[in-house]
Design a protein around this motif. Structure first.
Motif, PDB file in Angstrom:
ATOM      1  N   ILE A  54      35.494  40.797  48.365  1.00  0.00           N
ATOM      2  CA  ILE A  54      35.937  40.973  46.975  1.00  0.00           C
ATOM      3  C   ILE A  54      35.119  42.044  46.252  1.00  0.00           C
ATOM      4  CG2 ILE A  54      36.874  38.647  46.797  1.00  0.00           C
ATOM      5  CD1 ILE A  54      34.398  37.835  45.202  1.00  0.00           C
ATOM      6  N   THR A  55      33.851  42.229  46.615  1.00  0.00           N
ATOM      7  CA  THR A  55      33.064  43.287  45.968  1.00  0.00           C
ATOM      8  C   THR A  55      33.496  44.670  46.445  1.00  0.00           C
ATOM      9  OG1 THR A  55      31.307  43.024  47.639  1.00  0.00           O
ATOM     10  CG2 THR A  55      31.025  41.867  45.547  1.00  0.00           C
ATOM     11  N   LYS A  56      34.217  44.715  47.562  1.00  0.00           N
ATOM     12  CA  LYS A  56      34.727  45.994  48.068  1.00  0.00           C
ATOM     13  C   LYS A  56      36.124  46.314  47.537  1.00  0.00           C
ATOM     14  CE  LYS A  56      31.371  47.412  50.777  1.00  0.00           C
ATOM     15  NZ  LYS A  56      30.653  48.673  50.485  1.00  0.00           N
ATOM     16  N   VAL A  57      36.966  45.288  47.424  1.00  0.00           N
ATOM     17  CA  VAL A  57      38.378  45.548  47.117  1.00  0.00           C
ATOM     18  C   VAL A  57      38.735  45.371  45.641  1.00  0.00           C
ATOM     19  CG1 VAL A  57      39.046  44.899  49.466  1.00  0.00           C
ATOM     20  CG2 VAL A  57      39.149  43.174  47.647  1.00  0.00           C
ATOM     21  N   ASP A  58      37.966  44.584  44.899  1.00  0.00           N
ATOM     22  CA  ASP A  58      38.324  44.340  43.496  1.00  0.00           C
ATOM     23  C   ASP A  58      37.800  45.462  42.599  1.00  0.00           C
ATOM     24  OD1 ASP A  58      38.053  43.131  40.669  1.00  0.00           O
ATOM     25  OD2 ASP A  58      39.192  41.610  41.751  1.00  0.00           O
ATOM     26  N   PRO A  59      38.682  46.148  41.867  1.00  0.00           N
ATOM     27  CA  PRO A  59      38.253  47.279  41.024  1.00  0.00           C
ATOM     28  C   PRO A  59      37.256  46.881  39.933  1.00  0.00           C
ATOM     29  CG  PRO A  59      40.642  47.259  41.285  1.00  0.00           C
ATOM     30  CD  PRO A  59      40.141  45.970  41.838  1.00  0.00           C
ATOM     31  N   SER A  60      37.335  45.637  39.441  1.00  0.00           N
ATOM     32  CA  SER A  60      36.450  45.224  38.359  1.00  0.00           C
ATOM     33  C   SER A  60      35.019  44.962  38.840  1.00  0.00           C
ATOM     34  CB  SER A  60      36.992  43.954  37.686  1.00  0.00           C
ATOM     35  OG  SER A  60      36.979  42.861  38.591  1.00  0.00           O
ATOM     36  N   LEU A  61      34.827  44.908  40.144  1.00  0.00           N
ATOM     37  CA  LEU A  61      33.499  44.631  40.696  1.00  0.00           C
ATOM     38  C   LEU A  61      32.844  45.873  41.302  1.00  0.00           C
ATOM     39  CD1 LEU A  61      34.063  41.150  42.424  1.00  0.00           C
ATOM     40  CD2 LEU A  61      33.400  41.644  40.067  1.00  0.00           C
ATOM     41  N   GLN A  62      33.352  47.040  40.949  1.00  0.00           N
ATOM     42  CA  GLN A  62      32.760  48.286  41.473  1.00  0.00           C
ATOM     43  C   GLN A  62      31.631  48.758  40.559  1.00  0.00           C
ATOM     44  OE1 GLN A  62      33.927  49.216  44.577  1.00  0.00           O
ATOM     45  NE2 GLN A  62      35.011  47.287  44.211  1.00  0.00           N
ATOM     46  N   THR A  63      30.601  47.936  40.469  1.00  0.00           N
ATOM     47  CA  THR A  63      29.428  48.248  39.650  1.00  0.00           C
ATOM     48  C   THR A  63      28.177  48.080  40.504  1.00  0.00           C
ATOM     49  OG1 THR A  63      29.152  45.963  38.905  1.00  0.00           O
ATOM     50  CG2 THR A  63      30.622  47.369  37.594  1.00  0.00           C
ATOM     51  N   PRO A  64      27.042  48.637  40.062  1.00  0.00           N
ATOM     52  CA  PRO A  64      25.797  48.498  40.845  1.00  0.00           C
ATOM     53  C   PRO A  64      25.424  47.054  41.145  1.00  0.00           C
ATOM     54  CG  PRO A  64      25.513  50.191  39.174  1.00  0.00           C
ATOM     55  CD  PRO A  64      26.853  49.557  38.915  1.00  0.00           C
TER      56      PRO A  64
END
Length: 313
Positions: A54-64
């Motif tokens: 989910i940290t790879k595919v979810d756009p809302s989790l593309q943070t440091p």
């Protein structure tokens, strides 16, 4: 009991393999323990794999923050896999012999991955410090390049130190009973079987523990003192609640992992007991990694939303 895997050198008997006793003192519980540890291992694999996905595919989790969380979850899978598969195999078989090379390899990767976990948890604390204490500078400071370099540094920096340290331990002669009263090749039980002067090794243990465990732990504590001070100054109750929710999960993981690690490696050799060593080792090698995905999911609203979205597809 007759010991195997030994060589005679004059009056000194040295060993080429150990016998991992593990949980041999509770033979009636072998099947039950196998089932418990297998379920825990599967929970760790599935839970951390879901976080990585989910940290790879979810756009809302593309943070440091979630970049480091993804690294941490992958690390947990590697860290646990150094110990648990061998433990499960030993619970199913009578032959629990492990060669010195296999023992040294297991110890090396366990120490390297443990050091990596300390460093990644420190990087995650720094990320939260910048995000909460210097929010305007956050996009500039925590840029993609710095995140990748920090993660790479966390993974690599422990390798040379622990390679030398492991070689020093296994350059010692091992004599007496070759029974390792533990379920994996951890430093304290292996060192108990070494003969000769182990003062330098024991001194190195304290030095490395200070550098790899204690200093990162103090840096994390310092970061959270600043973070909590900043949160308490926020005028919005909603803002305070959101800031606390993103930090509390990380702080819980830090307390569990560092607490058990410091107790294990900073205690004097004379105070080590088989039961306590085994309990603490179970805690930071199996129990804590099992709770980590639950802590990060249940205590983090963004991760829960992303997880529901992913599972509903």
């Amino acid at each position: 009991m007759e010991c195997t895997g030994q060589k005679e050198h004059g009056n000194l008997t040295t060993f080429v393999e150990f016998i991992l006793l593990g949980f041999a003192d509770v033979p009636d519980l072998q099947g039950f323990l196998f089932g418990v540890f297998l379920v825990i291992y599967l929970i760790i694999l599935i839970g951390n794999s879901l976080i990585i996905i989910i940290t790879k595919v979810d756009p809302s989790l593309q943070t440091p923050m979630y970049f480091f969380l993804g690294n941490f979850s992958f690390l947990e899978i590697c860290y646990v896999s150094v110990v648990v598969p061998r433990l499960l195999a030993d619970l199913c078989q009578q032959n629990r012999n492990i060669s010195l090379l296999a023992c040294a390899t297991q110890m090396y990767f366990f120490l390297v991955l443990g050091a990596t976990e300390c460093f990644i948890l420190t990087a995650m604390a720094y990320d939260r410090y910048v995000a909460i204490c210097n929010p305007l500078l956050y996009p500039l400071v925590m840029n993609t390049r710095l995140c990748i370099q920090s993660a790479a540094g966390c993974w690599i920096s422990g390798m040379p130190v622990h390679l030398v340290f492991t070689c020093l331990i296994f350059s010692l002669p091992f004599c007496g009973p070759n029974q390792l009263d533990h379920f994996f090749c951890d430093v304290p039980p292996v060192l108990k079987l070494a003969c000769g002067n182990t003062f330098i090794i024991e001194l190195l243990i304290y030095v490395i523990t200070v550098l790899v465990v204690t200093i990162p732990f103090l840096l994390i504590l310092g970061s959270y003192v600043q973070i909590i001070s900043t949160i308490l100054k926020l005028s919005s109750a909603t803002g305070q609640a959101k800031a606390f929710s993103t930090c509390s999960s990380h702080l819980m993981v830090v307390a569990l992992f560092f607490g058990s690690g410091i107790i294990t490696y900073m205690r004097p050799k004379s105070s080590h007991s088989v039961g306590m060593d085994r309990f603490l080792s179970l805690f930071y090698t199996i129990v804590t990694p099992m709770f980590n995905p639950m802590i990060y999911c249940l205590r983090n609203k963004d991760v829960m939303v992303a997880l529901r979205k992913f599972l509903s597809k």
